[in-house]
Design an enzyme around this catalytic site. Structure first.
Site, PDB file in Angstrom:
ATOM      1  NE  ARG A  73      -3.214   2.243   2.067  1.00  0.00           N
ATOM      2  CZ  ARG A  73      -3.221   2.920   3.565  1.00  0.00           C
ATOM      3  NH1 ARG A  73      -2.168   2.898   4.728  1.00  0.00           N
ATOM      4  NH2 ARG A  73      -3.843   4.382   4.185  1.00  0.00           N
ATOM      5  CG  HIS A 117      -0.463   9.043   3.071  1.00  0.00           C
ATOM      6  ND1 HIS A 117      -0.930   8.148   3.819  1.00  0.00           N
ATOM      7  CD2 HIS A 117      -0.752  10.036   5.091  1.00  0.00           C
ATOM      8  CE1 HIS A 117      -0.574   7.360   5.388  1.00  0.00           C
ATOM      9  NE2 HIS A 117       0.102   8.821   5.775  1.00  0.00           N
ATOM     10  CD  GLU A 162      -4.532   7.559   9.665  1.00  0.00           C
ATOM     11  OE1 GLU A 162      -4.088   8.825   9.903  1.00  0.00           O
ATOM     12  OE2 GLU A 162      -4.280   6.287  10.041  1.00  0.00           O
ATOM     13  CG  ASN A 290      -4.637   3.431   8.630  1.00  0.00           C
ATOM     14  OD1 ASN A 290      -5.131   2.757   7.377  1.00  0.00           O
ATOM     15  ND2 ASN A 290      -4.796   4.402   8.189  1.00  0.00           N
ATOM     16  CE1 TYR A 292       0.205   2.958  13.302  1.00  0.00           C
ATOM     17  CE2 TYR A 292      -1.555   3.819  12.479  1.00  0.00           C
ATOM     18  CZ  TYR A 292      -0.349   3.175  12.518  1.00  0.00           C
ATOM     19  OH  TYR A 292       0.199   3.412  11.411  1.00  0.00           O
ATOM     20  CD  GLU A 365      -1.430   4.315   7.906  1.00  0.00           C
ATOM     21  OE1 GLU A 365      -0.891   4.357   8.971  1.00  0.00           O
ATOM     22  OE2 GLU A 365      -1.430   4.960   7.210  1.00  0.00           O
TER      23      GLU A 365
HETATM   24  C1  FCB Z   1      -0.902   7.297  10.906  1.00  0.00           C
HETATM   25  C2  FCB Z   1      -0.680   8.128   9.326  1.00  0.00           C
HETATM   26  C3  FCB Z   1       1.120   6.998   8.611  1.00  0.00           C
HETATM   27  C4  FCB Z   1       1.543   7.043  10.078  1.00  0.00           C
HETATM   28  C5  FCB Z   1       1.557   6.429  11.046  1.00  0.00           C
HETATM   29  C6  FCB Z   1       2.285   6.358  12.057  1.00  0.00           C
HETATM   30  O1  FCB Z   1      -1.522   8.008  10.958  1.00  0.00           O
HETATM   31  O2  FCB Z   1      -1.741   7.883   8.562  1.00  0.00           O
HETATM   32  O3  FCB Z   1       1.208   8.364   8.018  1.00  0.00           O
HETATM   33  O4  FCB Z   1       2.038   8.594  10.102  1.00  0.00           O
HETATM   34  O5  FCB Z   1      -0.003   7.174  11.190  1.00  0.00           O
END
Ligand code: FCB
Length: 463
Positions: A73, A117, A162, A290, A292, A365
């Site tokens: 990607r 992006h 995002e 995405n 985290y 992500e």
């Molecule tokens: C996300 C972004 C990516 C990177 C990660 C850590 O928010 O999409 O570009 O910065 O975080």
């Protein structure tokens, strides 16, 4: 074992890796301008060279092949392809991505193309940026052209990466380009990013290709710090802005009423025009997620200090809910200060699959920054990253077993790169990059991921 056909990928974005900001007629982007301003990027870093992917893409694709990735990607840079964001397109810019895609295909790696992006052409920001409705239309034109040029060789497309970050870090907190701190403008930006997504989906579909098209959101489960009414209200508000404002728009064609009410002091919402929400909810083939971390929030006056601190001086991205405090949830953190919480991924996958049924899901992500160092023997040992990815992949596996239509996983990131306002200090890569020499070295996480892919599933639990 994961199902046959599960997509094993890694992700990057153009601005974070390409460098070559003035090569071959590339136009200026809002990030070029932002990086040139004092105090915006930690250490005064910029992306002029980044990791020189523009010149080294062949070597990088070879690395992906060595890893055994089945998909990659990446994003295209709008100002490289259309320098001013309107008018003429650059053949040289398009050629770069055609060469990249052909290289990927020659190794059997499936290209997953993200159209936006965050590197908006500066000329469009000068004309108003995302708070201006016209930017959505410009984006749809851009999407149609890129799709017409690359649709013969790229099957999987996504629109805006995002939109939460592009709108609220770009126009409310000012932590990202263009660095504006205008809450009302940020709200318009959020709507116009959603609209840009919908218009782009329609424009690409009109070309009758058999492309698969998705939207991409970053989601966080939000937990109230206590059972108090104030904390529960804080959680509702942050969940609304972070998750529901985008998920409901894309997948239900509506904005959550409570969120609009929270924001009613900022705007009469006249910018949401008739038909916009139907456009935004144009049918998509997949949702890119995405993931985290988790947020724990407090609504008490003088609530706790932010656990999600910005790297530089900035305002709040949480328009209309600036009073909310982000509380330490007591979990281990990565070097970003982000709490590691794989159970949050389980929660969000379940919720998305229940509330927005049947849409195929991909983790587009997921990953972690740690302070990696290259040892004297030339290796990079990153057991924390292995443990992070392993834990999240186990959640993905269990989700699939429970019937959630999750079809692939992309690690963020393939290589260490320019981490926006944090500059080069935060390393997310499976592959270590020496920023002096541009040498690439697979970290132990890369070798582990390659084994996992080769095996088609998880071996023993990571140590
Ligand atoms: C996300 C972004 C990516 C990177 C990660 C850590 O928010 O999409 O570009 O910065 O975080």
């Amino acid at each position: 074992m994961f199902p046959t056909g599960f997509v094993w990928g890694a992700a990057t974005s153009a601005y974070q890796i390409e460098g070559a900001l003035t090569a071959d007629g590339r136009g200026r982007s809002i990030w070029d301008t932002f990086c040139a301003q004092d105090g915006r990027i930690v250490g005064g870093d910029n992306a002029e060279v980044a990791i020189d992917h523009y010149n080294r893409y062949r070597e990088d694709v070879k690395l992906m092949a060595d890893l055994g990735l089945t998909a990659y990607r990446f994003s295209v840079s709008w100002p490289r392809i259309q320098p001013d964001g309107s008018g003429a397109y650059s053949g040289k810019g398009l050629d770069f991505y055609k060469r990249l895609v052909d290289e990927l295909l020659s190794y059997g790696i499936d290209p997953w193309l993200t159209l936006y992006h965050w590197d908006l052409p500066q000329a469009l920001e000068d004309a108003g940026g995302w708070p201006s409705r016209d930017t959505s239309k410009r984006f749809a034109d851009f999407a149609a052209t890129v799709h017409a040029e690359l649709g013969d060789r790229v099957r999987n497309w996504s629109t805006v990466n995002e939109p939460w970050c592009a709108a609220f870090l770009g126009y409310a907190s000012g932590e990202h380009a263009p660095g504006r701190r205008e809450p009302a403008a940020a709200l318009r930006a959020a709507h116009h990013l959603n609209l840009a997504h919908g218009l782009a989906v329609q424009a690409m579909r009109a070309q009758n290709a058999d492309s698969l098209i998705g939207g991409c959101v970053n989601v966080y489960p939000v937990t109230p710090a206590t059972g108090s009414e104030a904390d529960q209200d804080a959680a509702r508000r942050i969940d609304g802005l972070q998750n529901r404002f985008f998920l409901d728009a894309l997948l239900k064609g509506s904005y959550p009423e409570d969120v609009l009410a929270d924001l009613s002091h900022l705007s009469d919402m006249e910018f949401i025009q008739d038909g916009d929400l139907a456009t935004i909810a144009a049918p998509i083939d997949m949702l890119l997620i995405n993931y985290y971390s988790r947020f724990t929030v407090s609504g008490a006056p003088g609530g706790a200090a932010s656990a999600a601190a910005a790297p530089t001086d900035s305002g709040s991205p949480w328009i209309g809910s600036e009073h909310v405090g982000f509380v330490n949830g007591g979990r281990p953190v990565t070097s970003m200060g982000w709490e590691v919480d794989d159970s949050g991924l389980r929660e969000m996958l379940r919720r998305i699959a229940d509330e927005y049924p049947r849409i195929p899901l991909y983790i587009s992500e997921n990953g972690a920054a740690y302070d990696d160092v290259i040892g004297e023997d030339g290796t990079v040992h990153d057991p924390d990253r292995v443990a992070y990815i392993d834990a999240h992949l186990r959640i993905c596996h269990a989700a699939i077993e429970s019937g959630i239509p999750l079809q692939g996983y992309f690690a963020w990131s393939l290589m260490d790169n320019f981490e926006w306002a944090w500059g080069y200090g935060k390393r997310f890569g499976l592959v270590y990059v020496d920023y002096e020499t541009q040498a690439r070295t697979m970290k132990s996480s890369a070798l582990w991921y390659a084994d996992t892919i080769r095996h088609g599933g998880l071996l023993g639990r990571a140590q």
